[in-house]
Design a protein around this motif. Structure first.
Motif, PDB file in Angstrom:
ATOM      1  N   ASN A  77      -7.816 -32.199  24.333  1.00 25.39           N
ATOM      2  CA  ASN A  77      -6.700 -31.378  24.791  1.00 25.39           C
ATOM      3  C   ASN A  77      -6.575 -31.355  26.309  1.00 25.39           C
ATOM      4  O   ASN A  77      -5.551 -30.951  26.848  1.00 25.39           O
ATOM      5  N   ASN A  78      -7.632 -31.815  27.004  1.00 27.15           N
ATOM      6  CA  ASN A  78      -7.631 -31.816  28.463  1.00 27.15           C
ATOM      7  C   ASN A  78      -8.652 -32.842  28.957  1.00 27.15           C
ATOM      8  O   ASN A  78      -9.365 -33.469  28.169  1.00 27.15           O
ATOM      9  N   TRP A  79      -8.728 -32.992  30.288  1.00 30.03           N
ATOM     10  CA  TRP A  79      -9.614 -34.015  30.857  1.00 30.03           C
ATOM     11  C   TRP A  79     -11.083 -33.706  30.593  1.00 30.03           C
ATOM     12  O   TRP A  79     -11.894 -34.611  30.382  1.00 30.03           O
ATOM     13  N   HIS A  80     -11.439 -32.439  30.579  1.00 29.26           N
ATOM     14  CA  HIS A  80     -12.827 -32.070  30.302  1.00 29.26           C
ATOM     15  C   HIS A  80     -13.229 -32.507  28.898  1.00 29.26           C
ATOM     16  O   HIS A  80     -14.320 -33.069  28.686  1.00 29.26           O
TER      17      HIS A  80
ATOM     18  N   THR B 226     -13.426 -46.913  21.078  1.00 29.23           N
ATOM     19  CA  THR B 226     -12.937 -48.281  21.278  1.00 29.23           C
ATOM     20  C   THR B 226     -11.793 -48.329  22.273  1.00 29.23           C
ATOM     21  O   THR B 226     -11.672 -49.264  23.071  1.00 29.23           O
ATOM     22  N   LEU B 227     -10.929 -47.318  22.223  1.00 29.70           N
ATOM     23  CA  LEU B 227      -9.740 -47.259  23.077  1.00 29.70           C
ATOM     24  C   LEU B 227      -9.410 -45.815  23.375  1.00 29.70           C
ATOM     25  O   LEU B 227      -9.474 -44.959  22.486  1.00 29.70           O
ATOM     26  N   ALA B 228      -9.040 -45.532  24.621  1.00 29.50           N
ATOM     27  CA  ALA B 228      -8.631 -44.175  25.011  1.00 29.50           C
ATOM     28  C   ALA B 228      -7.149 -44.170  25.342  1.00 29.50           C
ATOM     29  O   ALA B 228      -6.702 -44.877  26.254  1.00 29.50           O
ATOM     30  N   LEU B 229      -6.382 -43.378  24.595  1.00 24.76           N
ATOM     31  CA  LEU B 229      -4.961 -43.153  24.876  1.00 24.76           C
ATOM     32  C   LEU B 229      -4.860 -41.779  25.523  1.00 24.76           C
ATOM     33  O   LEU B 229      -5.106 -40.766  24.866  1.00 24.76           O
ATOM     34  N   VAL B 230      -4.523 -41.729  26.792  1.00 20.86           N
ATOM     35  CA  VAL B 230      -4.555 -40.449  27.505  1.00 20.86           C
ATOM     36  C   VAL B 230      -3.234 -40.164  28.209  1.00 20.86           C
ATOM     37  O   VAL B 230      -2.592 -41.058  28.752  1.00 20.86           O
ATOM     38  N   ASP B 231      -2.859 -38.903  28.177  1.00 22.20           N
ATOM     39  CA  ASP B 231      -1.690 -38.444  28.927  1.00 22.20           C
ATOM     40  C   ASP B 231      -2.110 -38.187  30.369  1.00 22.20           C
ATOM     41  O   ASP B 231      -3.271 -37.869  30.644  1.00 22.20           O
ATOM     42  N   LEU B 232      -1.192 -38.328  31.302  1.00 25.37           N
ATOM     43  CA  LEU B 232      -1.515 -38.098  32.711  1.00 25.37           C
ATOM     44  C   LEU B 232      -1.587 -36.616  33.048  1.00 25.37           C
ATOM     45  O   LEU B 232      -2.509 -36.167  33.723  1.00 25.37           O
ATOM     46  N   ASN B 233      -0.607 -35.869  32.587  1.00 24.24           N
ATOM     47  CA  ASN B 233      -0.441 -34.488  33.039  1.00 24.24           C
ATOM     48  C   ASN B 233      -1.124 -33.490  32.114  1.00 24.24           C
ATOM     49  O   ASN B 233      -0.492 -32.614  31.527  1.00 24.24           O
ATOM     50  N   MET B 234      -2.448 -33.641  31.973  1.00 23.26           N
ATOM     51  CA  MET B 234      -3.247 -32.691  31.213  1.00 23.26           C
ATOM     52  C   MET B 234      -3.985 -31.771  32.177  1.00 23.26           C
ATOM     53  O   MET B 234      -4.218 -32.130  33.343  1.00 23.26           O
ATOM     54  N   PRO B 235      -4.383 -30.578  31.728  1.00 24.27           N
ATOM     55  CA  PRO B 235      -5.208 -29.708  32.574  1.00 24.27           C
ATOM     56  C   PRO B 235      -6.514 -30.407  32.953  1.00 24.27           C
ATOM     57  O   PRO B 235      -7.135 -31.091  32.143  1.00 24.27           O
ATOM     58  N   GLY B 236      -6.904 -30.250  34.205  1.00 23.41           N
ATOM     59  CA  GLY B 236      -8.137 -30.870  34.674  1.00 23.41           C
ATOM     60  C   GLY B 236      -8.534 -30.320  36.019  1.00 23.41           C
ATOM     61  O   GLY B 236      -7.768 -29.589  36.666  1.00 23.41           O
ATOM     62  N   GLN B 237      -9.722 -30.647  36.457  1.00 26.69           N
ATOM     63  CA  GLN B 237     -10.209 -30.152  37.742  1.00 26.69           C
ATOM     64  C   GLN B 237      -9.650 -30.937  38.922  1.00 26.69           C
ATOM     65  O   GLN B 237      -9.639 -30.451  40.042  1.00 26.69           O
ATOM     66  N   MET B 238      -9.183 -32.165  38.655  1.00 24.43           N
ATOM     67  CA  MET B 238      -8.699 -33.043  39.720  1.00 24.43           C
ATOM     68  C   MET B 238      -7.328 -33.590  39.370  1.00 24.43           C
ATOM     69  O   MET B 238      -6.919 -33.574  38.209  1.00 24.43           O
ATOM     70  N   PRO B 239      -6.574 -34.112  40.346  1.00 25.23           N
ATOM     71  CA  PRO B 239      -5.312 -34.806  40.059  1.00 25.23           C
ATOM     72  C   PRO B 239      -5.583 -36.010  39.149  1.00 25.23           C
ATOM     73  O   PRO B 239      -6.688 -36.567  39.160  1.00 25.23           O
TER      74      PRO B 239
ATOM     75  N   PRO C 229      -4.924 -39.204  39.217  1.00 30.69           N
ATOM     76  CA  PRO C 229      -5.519 -40.446  39.738  1.00 30.69           C
ATOM     77  C   PRO C 229      -7.038 -40.347  39.878  1.00 30.69           C
ATOM     78  O   PRO C 229      -7.762 -41.312  39.586  1.00 30.69           O
ATOM     79  N   ASP C 230      -7.516 -39.181  40.304  1.00 30.02           N
ATOM     80  CA  ASP C 230      -8.959 -38.989  40.434  1.00 30.02           C
ATOM     81  C   ASP C 230      -9.634 -38.951  39.071  1.00 30.02           C
ATOM     82  O   ASP C 230     -10.760 -39.433  38.905  1.00 30.02           O
ATOM     83  N   GLU C 231      -8.956 -38.372  38.088  1.00 31.37           N
ATOM     84  CA  GLU C 231      -9.515 -38.336  36.736  1.00 31.37           C
ATOM     85  C   GLU C 231      -9.624 -39.754  36.161  1.00 31.37           C
ATOM     86  O   GLU C 231     -10.646 -40.111  35.552  1.00 31.37           O
ATOM     87  N   ILE C 232      -8.586 -40.563  36.351  1.00 31.02           N
ATOM     88  CA  ILE C 232      -8.617 -41.943  35.866  1.00 31.02           C
ATOM     89  C   ILE C 232      -9.701 -42.734  36.590  1.00 31.02           C
ATOM     90  O   ILE C 232     -10.460 -43.510  35.985  1.00 31.02           O
ATOM     91  N   ARG C 233      -9.788 -42.550  37.895  1.00 33.15           N
ATOM     92  CA  ARG C 233     -10.809 -43.240  38.696  1.00 33.15           C
ATOM     93  C   ARG C 233     -12.210 -42.863  38.216  1.00 33.15           C
ATOM     94  O   ARG C 233     -13.098 -43.715  38.103  1.00 33.15           O
ATOM     95  N   ARG C 234     -12.389 -41.608  37.907  1.00 30.21           N
ATOM     96  CA  ARG C 234     -13.687 -41.133  37.413  1.00 30.21           C
ATOM     97  C   ARG C 234     -14.015 -41.751  36.052  1.00 30.21           C
ATOM     98  O   ARG C 234     -15.151 -42.183  35.804  1.00 30.21           O
ATOM     99  N   LEU C 235     -13.026 -41.803  35.165  1.00 27.94           N
ATOM    100  CA  LEU C 235     -13.236 -42.417  33.850  1.00 27.94           C
ATOM    101  C   LEU C 235     -13.609 -43.890  33.987  1.00 27.94           C
ATOM    102  O   LEU C 235     -14.533 -44.382  33.316  1.00 27.94           O
ATOM    103  N   SER C 236     -12.871 -44.601  34.829  1.00 28.40           N
ATOM    104  CA  SER C 236     -13.112 -46.037  35.007  1.00 28.40           C
ATOM    105  C   SER C 236     -14.513 -46.304  35.557  1.00 28.40           C
ATOM    106  O   SER C 236     -15.154 -47.290  35.190  1.00 28.40           O
TER     107      SER C 236
END
Length: 205
Positions: free
Chosen positions: A33-36, A48-61, A63-70
Motif C-alpha cells: 500500500n506504500n513504499w514501506h 520476480t517483478l515489481a509493479l509500483v505506483d510513483l505517488n504512494m506514501p513514503g519517507q522520500m520523494p 525518485p529517491d525511493e526508486i533509487r533505493r530499490l534499485s
C-alpha cells in the motif's frame, strides 16, 4: 512467478490483479500500500517483478525511493504503473534504472504487452515517451520523434505494421497509432506520400 503490485488504492489493485490474472494465471500476487510495505515484501519474498505506483506514501520523494530499490535489489525488474504520462517524468524514471513504464490510461492489449515484455527480461517503453507535439524550424520542416523516425525508416523499407511491431516489440495497434501520427505530422494520406515527403524533407535517406 511472484509479482508485487504496489498502489495506495486497494480497489485499483484488486481490479488490476483480476484483469491481469485472466491473462497470466501463473502469477502469484503480493500487495503493498506504500513504499514501506514495498520494502517489507521484497525483504521476505522472492519477487520476480515489481509493479509500483510513483505517488504512494513514503519517507522520500519517488525518485529517491526508486533509487533505493534499485540499489538494494539490483536484479529486481521494476516497472512503474502510474497515472502520470508526462514524458519528462517517464524519462527520469528510466534514468533511475526501471525496466518499464506503464501509464494507467493504456488499453488492456498494451498493458498485457508491456507486462510480457518486462517479464521476458526486456525493457518496455511506452508510446507516450515518443509522442510529442510536432515542431517546425525556419524552413517549415516537420520533425518526427525518435520512435516515429524509426517507424518511418521501417515503412520506407517496405515493412508492414505487423512486421514493425515484431521488430520494435510493439502491438500492431500501437504501430498503427504511430503511423497515423506520422501522417498527421507530414500532412499526408498514405505510406507512399509519407515516404516521399520524408525523403524530400531529409528525414530519411
Amino acid at each position: 512467478m511472484q509479482v508485487l503490485l504496489a498502489d495506495d488504492h486497494a480497489i485499483f489493485r484488486e481490479g488490476l490483479m483480476l484483469l491481469i490474472g485472466t491473462r497470466f494465471p501463473q502469477i502469484e500476487w503480493y500487495q503493498a500500500n506504500n513504499w514501506h510495505e514495498v520494502h517489507q515484501v521484497l525483504l521476505r519474498s522472492p519477487i520476480t517483478l515489481a509493479l509500483v505506483d510513483l505517488n504512494m506514501p513514503g519517507q522520500m520523494p519517488w525518485p529517491d525511493e526508486i533509487r533505493r530499490l534499485s540499489k538494494q535489489f539490483p536484479k529486481l525488474p521494476i516497472c512503474i504503473l502510474s497515472a502520470t504520462s508526462d514524458p519528462e517524468v517517464i524519462q527520469s524514471a528510466f534514468q533511475l534504472g526501471i525496466k518499464g513504464y506503464i501509464p494507467k490510461l493504456v488499453d488492456i492489449e498494451e498493458l498485457q504487452q508491456a507486462i510480457s515484455v518486462v517479464l521476458s527480461g526486456r525493457t518496455y517503453l511506452p508510446s507516450q515517451l515518443w509522442e510529442t507535439q510536432p515542431t517546425t524550424n525556419n524552413y517549415d520542416k516537420a520533425i518526427l520523434t525518435q520512435r516515429q523516425s524509426t517507424i518511418m525508416r521501417l515503412l520506407a523499407q517496405g515493412n508492414s505494421n505487423k512486421q514493425i511491431g515484431i521488430t520494435l516489440n510493439l502491438t500492431e495497434s500501437t504501430v498503427k497509432r504511430h503511423v497515423y501520427n506520422i501522417f498527421q505530422t507530414l500532412a499526408v494520406n498514405n505510406r507512399v506520400e509519407a515516404i516521399r515527403s520524408a525523403r524530400q524533407r531529409g528525414l530519411i535517406t
